[in-house]
Design a protein around this motif. Structure first.
Motif, PDB file in Angstrom:
ATOM      1  N   GLU A 117       0.828  -1.208   0.000  1.00  0.00           N
ATOM      2  CA  GLU A 117       0.000   0.000   0.000  1.00  0.00           C
ATOM      3  C   GLU A 117       0.862   1.258   0.000  1.00  0.00           C
ATOM      4  O   GLU A 117       0.547   2.249  -0.676  1.00  0.00           O
ATOM      5  CB  GLU A 117      -0.927   0.000   1.218  1.00  0.00           C
ATOM      6  N   LYS A 220      -3.417  12.416   2.664  1.00  0.00           N
ATOM      7  CA  LYS A 220      -4.757  11.832   2.555  1.00  0.00           C
ATOM      8  C   LYS A 220      -5.234  11.821   1.106  1.00  0.00           C
ATOM      9  O   LYS A 220      -5.899  10.874   0.665  1.00  0.00           O
ATOM     10  CB  LYS A 220      -5.732  12.610   3.439  1.00  0.00           C
ATOM     11  N   ARG A 221      -4.882  12.868   0.354  1.00  0.00           N
ATOM     12  CA  ARG A 221      -5.253  12.919  -1.056  1.00  0.00           C
ATOM     13  C   ARG A 221      -4.587  11.777  -1.828  1.00  0.00           C
ATOM     14  O   ARG A 221      -5.221  11.116  -2.654  1.00  0.00           O
ATOM     15  CB  ARG A 221      -4.840  14.266  -1.642  1.00  0.00           C
ATOM     16  N   VAL A 223      -3.524   8.925  -0.548  1.00  0.00           N
ATOM     17  CA  VAL A 223      -4.097   7.658  -0.081  1.00  0.00           C
ATOM     18  C   VAL A 223      -5.388   7.354  -0.840  1.00  0.00           C
ATOM     19  O   VAL A 223      -5.612   6.226  -1.298  1.00  0.00           O
ATOM     20  CB  VAL A 223      -4.349   7.707   1.444  1.00  0.00           C
ATOM     21  N   ARG A 224      -6.243   8.364  -0.997  1.00  0.00           N
ATOM     22  CA  ARG A 224      -7.490   8.167  -1.752  1.00  0.00           C
ATOM     23  C   ARG A 224      -7.197   7.852  -3.215  1.00  0.00           C
ATOM     24  O   ARG A 224      -7.836   6.986  -3.819  1.00  0.00           O
ATOM     25  CB  ARG A 224      -8.368   9.418  -1.648  1.00  0.00           C
ATOM     26  N   LYS A 225      -6.226   8.557  -3.779  1.00  0.00           N
ATOM     27  CA  LYS A 225      -5.867   8.338  -5.177  1.00  0.00           C
ATOM     28  C   LYS A 225      -5.331   6.929  -5.399  1.00  0.00           C
ATOM     29  O   LYS A 225      -5.507   6.336  -6.474  1.00  0.00           O
ATOM     30  CB  LYS A 225      -4.822   9.372  -5.612  1.00  0.00           C
ATOM     31  N   GLY A 227      -6.475   4.399  -4.038  1.00  0.00           N
ATOM     32  CA  GLY A 227      -7.593   3.471  -3.915  1.00  0.00           C
ATOM     33  C   GLY A 227      -7.776   2.874  -2.540  1.00  0.00           C
ATOM     34  O   GLY A 227      -8.466   1.867  -2.384  1.00  0.00           O
ATOM     35  N   GLU A 229      -9.577   3.122   0.686  1.00  0.00           N
ATOM     36  CA  GLU A 229     -10.764   3.826   1.165  1.00  0.00           C
ATOM     37  C   GLU A 229     -11.104   3.522   2.623  1.00  0.00           C
ATOM     38  O   GLU A 229     -11.848   4.266   3.255  1.00  0.00           O
ATOM     39  CB  GLU A 229     -11.975   3.451   0.293  1.00  0.00           C
ATOM     40  N   ASN A 230     -10.583   2.428   3.156  1.00  0.00           N
ATOM     41  CA  ASN A 230     -11.030   1.966   4.473  1.00  0.00           C
ATOM     42  C   ASN A 230     -10.074   2.316   5.607  1.00  0.00           C
ATOM     43  O   ASN A 230     -10.189   1.791   6.706  1.00  0.00           O
ATOM     44  CB  ASN A 230     -11.236   0.448   4.443  1.00  0.00           C
ATOM     45  N   LYS A 231      -9.124   3.206   5.355  1.00  0.00           N
ATOM     46  CA  LYS A 231      -8.159   3.566   6.390  1.00  0.00           C
ATOM     47  C   LYS A 231      -8.040   5.082   6.490  1.00  0.00           C
ATOM     48  O   LYS A 231      -8.026   5.777   5.476  1.00  0.00           O
ATOM     49  CB  LYS A 231      -6.783   2.957   6.092  1.00  0.00           C
ATOM     50  N   GLN A 232      -7.949   5.556   7.730  1.00  0.00           N
ATOM     51  CA  GLN A 232      -7.747   6.978   7.990  1.00  0.00           C
ATOM     52  C   GLN A 232      -6.257   7.193   8.263  1.00  0.00           C
ATOM     53  O   GLN A 232      -5.782   6.989   9.374  1.00  0.00           O
ATOM     54  CB  GLN A 232      -8.592   7.430   9.186  1.00  0.00           C
TER      55      GLN A 232
END
Length: 286
Positions: A117, A220-221, A223-225, A227, A229-232
């Motif tokens: 990841e 955070k941007r 991390v979303r990019k 893919g 989605e389930n982790k902060q």
């Protein structure tokens, strides 16, 4: 001496001991709330010497009626403990929190990134500076504040060491610099690092500075990019990711403690608990 003035001196003392701006701000906000409550009880300004045993317990009874969480309650108690240890040492008050205990809280599984990841997140980062900071954090386990205050003179490429100055608890420590990080840092310093008249390692070409909040937004941007989605994920989660990676590689918990700069082994033991959770999941498949 007025309570307000004693609090001001205490906050100045924290700044003098190189507490971060965020930490000092948190202490100031909570101590102000405590002072305002006390002044409400006394119907006016209060001298610190007037505070008696039971004052803090009464304050927490007031807070408990508002339904604060155990985690927030413990944070306030920790701050008040530090303050009254300070005032007690100066002979201004007694140690008014000595008999109070922390509330029990449920342990929370902390989010972290696997090595795969992390690779995806780095690929998703379009900003070279944010990428370099992330590589540094992941390869050292340093705190974001330690990273952003790093200076060029703290990097010893010859001995492959990094000096962390005035980390948590105002303590210095040294961290090893692995081969990948040494190569990345050298390429960054010689190539893309802007000349801004500062010794800071990680600097923005626009302002020269880099804030923790800006870094976390860009992280955070990415991390979303990538893919996920389930982790902060925040900068502190990168630190957890480093520790978990070390555990996966068989590094003992005491070495991880030194790498992370934990004062107590109990703090590091969360990674043993995380490993146990993975083991529990594994045995369910047998």
């Amino acid at each position: 001496m007025l309570l307000q003035d004693v609090i001001g001196e205490y906050l100045d003392d924290l700044e003098g001991r190189n507490y971060s701006e965020k930490t000092t701000g948190d202490y100031g906000n909570e101590l102000k709330r405590f002072r305002l409550w006390v002044e409400g009880e006394f119907n006016g300004p209060v001298y610190a010497e007037e505070l008696a045993e039971g004052t803090v317990e009464d304050y927490f009874s007031h807070l408990d009626r508002d339904g604060i969480s155990p985690v927030y309650r413990n944070k306030i108690l920790y701050i008040l403990r530090g303050f009254f240890e300070h005032t007690s040492a100066r002979g201004i008050t007694g140690e008014l929190t000595g008999g109070m205990r922390l509330a029990k809280t449920r342990s929370k599984q902390r989010d972290y990134l696997t090595d795969r990841e992390m690779g995806g997140v780095l690929e998703a980062m379009g900003n070279p500076l944010i990428r370099q900071v992330t590589i540094f954090l992941y390869n050292t386990g340093a705190r974001i504040g330690e990273c952003l205050s790093l200076e060029l003179g703290d990097l010893d490429f010859k001995n492959r060491e990094i000096k962390i100055r005035k980390g948590k608890g105002n303590k210095d420590r040294r961290l090893p610099m692995n081969t990948r990080l040494a190569e990345e840092l050298a390429a960054y310093i010689e190539g893309t690092r802007p000349e801004m008249g500062t010794e800071r390692v990680f600097i923005s070409p626009l302002s020269g500075g880099l804030s923790q909040s800006y870094y976390n937004r860009r992280l955070k941007r990415a991390v979303r990019k990538a893919g996920i989605e389930n982790k902060q994920i925040t900068a502190h989660c990168i630190r957890h990711s480093t520790a978990m990676r070390m555990r996966e590689q068989g590094v003992d918990i005491y070495t991880i403690k030194e790498q992370l700069g934990h004062e107590e082994i109990a703090t590091t033991s969360i990674y043993l608990h995380s490993e146990m959770e993975e083991m529990k999941k594994a045995v369910e498949t047998i």
